[in-house]
Scaffold this active site. Structure first.
Site, PDB file in Angstrom:
ATOM      1  N   GLU A  62       0.658  -1.323  -0.118  1.00 27.96           N
ATOM      2  CA  GLU A  62      -0.089  -0.014   0.081  1.00 27.96           C
ATOM      3  C   GLU A  62       0.801   1.272   0.055  1.00 27.96           C
ATOM      4  O   GLU A  62       1.712   1.483   0.971  1.00 27.96           O
ATOM      5  CB  GLU A  62      -0.806   0.058   1.172  1.00 27.96           C
ATOM      6  N   LYS A 239      -7.021  -0.733  12.135  1.00 30.31           N
ATOM      7  CA  LYS A 239      -6.520  -1.273  10.451  1.00 30.31           C
ATOM      8  C   LYS A 239      -5.240  -0.437  10.435  1.00 30.31           C
ATOM      9  O   LYS A 239      -4.230  -1.182   9.948  1.00 30.31           O
ATOM     10  CB  LYS A 239      -7.556  -1.488   9.585  1.00 30.31           C
ATOM     11  N   ASP A 255       4.986 -13.929  11.901  1.00 27.51           N
ATOM     12  CA  ASP A 255       3.601 -14.583  11.443  1.00 27.51           C
ATOM     13  C   ASP A 255       2.684 -13.374  11.742  1.00 27.51           C
ATOM     14  O   ASP A 255       2.017 -13.159  12.759  1.00 27.51           O
ATOM     15  CB  ASP A 255       3.258 -15.607  12.376  1.00 27.51           C
ATOM     16  N   HIS A 353      -2.398  10.376  -0.571  1.00 34.19           N
ATOM     17  CA  HIS A 353      -2.479   8.957  -0.909  1.00 34.19           C
ATOM     18  C   HIS A 353      -2.628   8.822  -2.432  1.00 34.19           C
ATOM     19  O   HIS A 353      -1.998   7.991  -3.117  1.00 34.19           O
ATOM     20  CB  HIS A 353      -3.903   8.471  -0.214  1.00 34.19           C
TER      21      HIS A 353
HETATM   22  C1  MEV Z   1      -5.612   3.014   5.160  1.00 31.45           C
HETATM   23  O1  MEV Z   1      -4.939   1.676   4.869  1.00 31.45           O
HETATM   24  C2  MEV Z   1      -5.426   3.098   6.692  1.00 31.45           C
HETATM   25  C3  MEV Z   1      -6.572   4.329   7.362  1.00 31.45           C
HETATM   26  O2  MEV Z   1      -7.791   4.109   6.848  1.00 31.45           O
HETATM   27  C4  MEV Z   1      -6.445   4.413   8.913  1.00 31.45           C
HETATM   28  C5  MEV Z   1      -7.512   5.088   9.433  1.00 31.45           C
HETATM   29  O3  MEV Z   1      -8.438   5.549   8.865  1.00 31.45           O
HETATM   30  O4  MEV Z   1      -7.191   5.735  10.707  1.00 31.45           O
HETATM   31  C6  MEV Z   1      -6.121   5.800   6.817  1.00 31.45           C
END
Ligand code: MEV
Length: 399
Positions: A62, A239, A255, A353
């Site tokens: 990513e 995430k 892992d 991004h």
């Molecule tokens: C993207 O991979 C991760 C984000 O969505 C984390 C977040 O929203 O805090 C940017």
């Protein structure tokens, strides 16, 4: 980077060339091998953790993740970087016992604690010599759809190993004794990925100046509060943390699934799914961020000592123990989260991004060499980062 990490030529070469992991080597790691699949490897910079500077290898597909982590680490430097710590590397092995008298069984098992631990430790004298080994027992009685069950937890100090193999072997070894003691029957014998006794923590102070002012501090705290109150947001919040932690885990041959499972189950441990980080304002109006999660990462065993690139990456990282690796991972997780919250709460995530994403789109459209940057820049300039537009631009260039 070679100079900083004092990296030998072979390791540098293994990183530089693709295909360092041969199909033959891969064939010894898993089954039915047909090839190897590569992932981009980058280096996060600016990290100071417990007063030591690190270059941190991250393997991830990513865009923006490594730039974001490096950027947050830079913001943390003003106030001394990250302070991190880890508990002892204790993993939990579970033994599922079904018997007629769960309370009686529990008492018998706890009464034979010493014998059970000795038997477990006979399994791995090397670990014991290194200062690890089976340390304690816990016995729980749980209600299940099939009635009461006795769950024995074998607590094992795994030192620098992730520990699943060691723990599973020990659990299998002591099960016949447990059956004998209780006249019950043992079913599952397996490590738990909810590694609540193997926690890593990190803290950093981000000055309001570095973050872009008081408003930014307040906005980040609001973003954190959103995650703390809402599981839909919290999943994405966590995430983002795992973007960083998993990338370091993958780069070091660890892992990743075990660490992910541990993180998300720990986030729900209270009965409600919560953020793995916290944010507060201190008396100076600066932002104090913390993170706490289980990190079952190792320096020995698994792919860490087999994958040539993982070996080289561990050299770059220069960590001496698995606990130090966990401290680095926790710091990266916190940095990753801070960077995401700051971007989301201020200018939004898409601008930064998408400019990196534009390169991917250009490649998908068929651009190669210098054309990738040219098409990507045009897409960003136009604010239309789309595959159809990239194809059109490429066609125009090639006319
Ligand atoms: C993207 O991979 C991760 C984000 O969505 C984390 C977040 O929203 O805090 C940017």
């Amino acid at each position: 980077m070679r100079e900083f990490a004092n990296l030998d030529e072979e390791s540098a070469e293994n990183i530089r060339k693709s295909g360092a992991l041969s199909v033959d080597q891969a064939d010894k790691m898993i089954e039915n091998v047909i090839g190897v699949m590569e992932t981009p490897l980058g280096i996060a910079t600016n990290f100071t953790i417990n007063g030591k500077d690190y270059l941190i290898p991250m393997a991830i597909e990513e865009p923006s993740v490594i730039a974001a982590a490096s950027n947050a680490a830079k913001m943390a430097r003003d106030k001394g970087g990250f302070s991190a710590s880890a508990t002892k590397p204790i993993m939990i092995g579970q033994i599922q016992l079904i018997c007629d008298d769960p309370h009686g069984a529990r008492t018998s098992i706890l009464g034979a604690r010493k014998k059970i631990l000795e038997l477990a430790n006979e399994q791995n004298p090397t670990l014991v010599k290194l200062g690890g080994g089976a340390r304690d027992l816990e016995v729980r009685i749980i209600e299940t759809p099939s009635g009461k069950m006795v769950i024995v937890h074998l607590l094992v100090d795994c030192r620098d190993a992730m520990g699943a193999n060691t723990v599973n072997t020990m659990c299998e070894r002591v099960s016949p004794l447990i059956e004998q003691l209780t006249s019950g029957r043992v079913y599952l014998r397996i490590v738990s990925n909810l590694a609540v006794k193997r926690l890593a923590r990190a803290k950093a102070v981000f000055s309001k100046e570095a973050l872009g002012g008081e408003d930014a501090v307040d906005a980040i705290i609001q973003a954190y509060s959103f995650a703390a109150a809402d599981p839909y947001r919290c999943a994405t919040h966590n995430k983002g943390i795992m973007n960083g932690i998993t990338a370091v885990a993958l780069a070091t041959g660890n892992d990743t699934r075990a660490i992910e499972a541990g993180a998300h189950s720990y986030a729900s441990f209270s009965g409600r799914y919560k953020p793995l980080t916290t944010y507060e304002k201190n008396e100076d109006g600066d932002l104090v961020g913390t993170i706490e999660l289980p990190i079952a990462a190792g320096l020995v065993g698994g792919a860490t000592k087999v994958h040539p690139v993982a070996i080289a990456n561990l050299k770059i990282l220069g960590v001496k123990t698995a606990s130090e690796l966990a401290e680095v991972m926790a710091s990266v997780g916190l940095a990753q989260n801070l960077a995401a919250l700051r971007a989301l709460a201020t200018e939004g995530i898409q601008r930064g991004h998408m400019s990196l994403h534009a390169k991917n789109i250009a490649v998908m459209a068929g651009a190669t060499g210098d054309m990738v940057d040219k098409i990507a820049s045009a897409l960003v300039r136009e604010g239309r980062i789309r595959l159809d537009r990239a194809k059109e631009l490429l066609e125009e260039e090639e006319k």
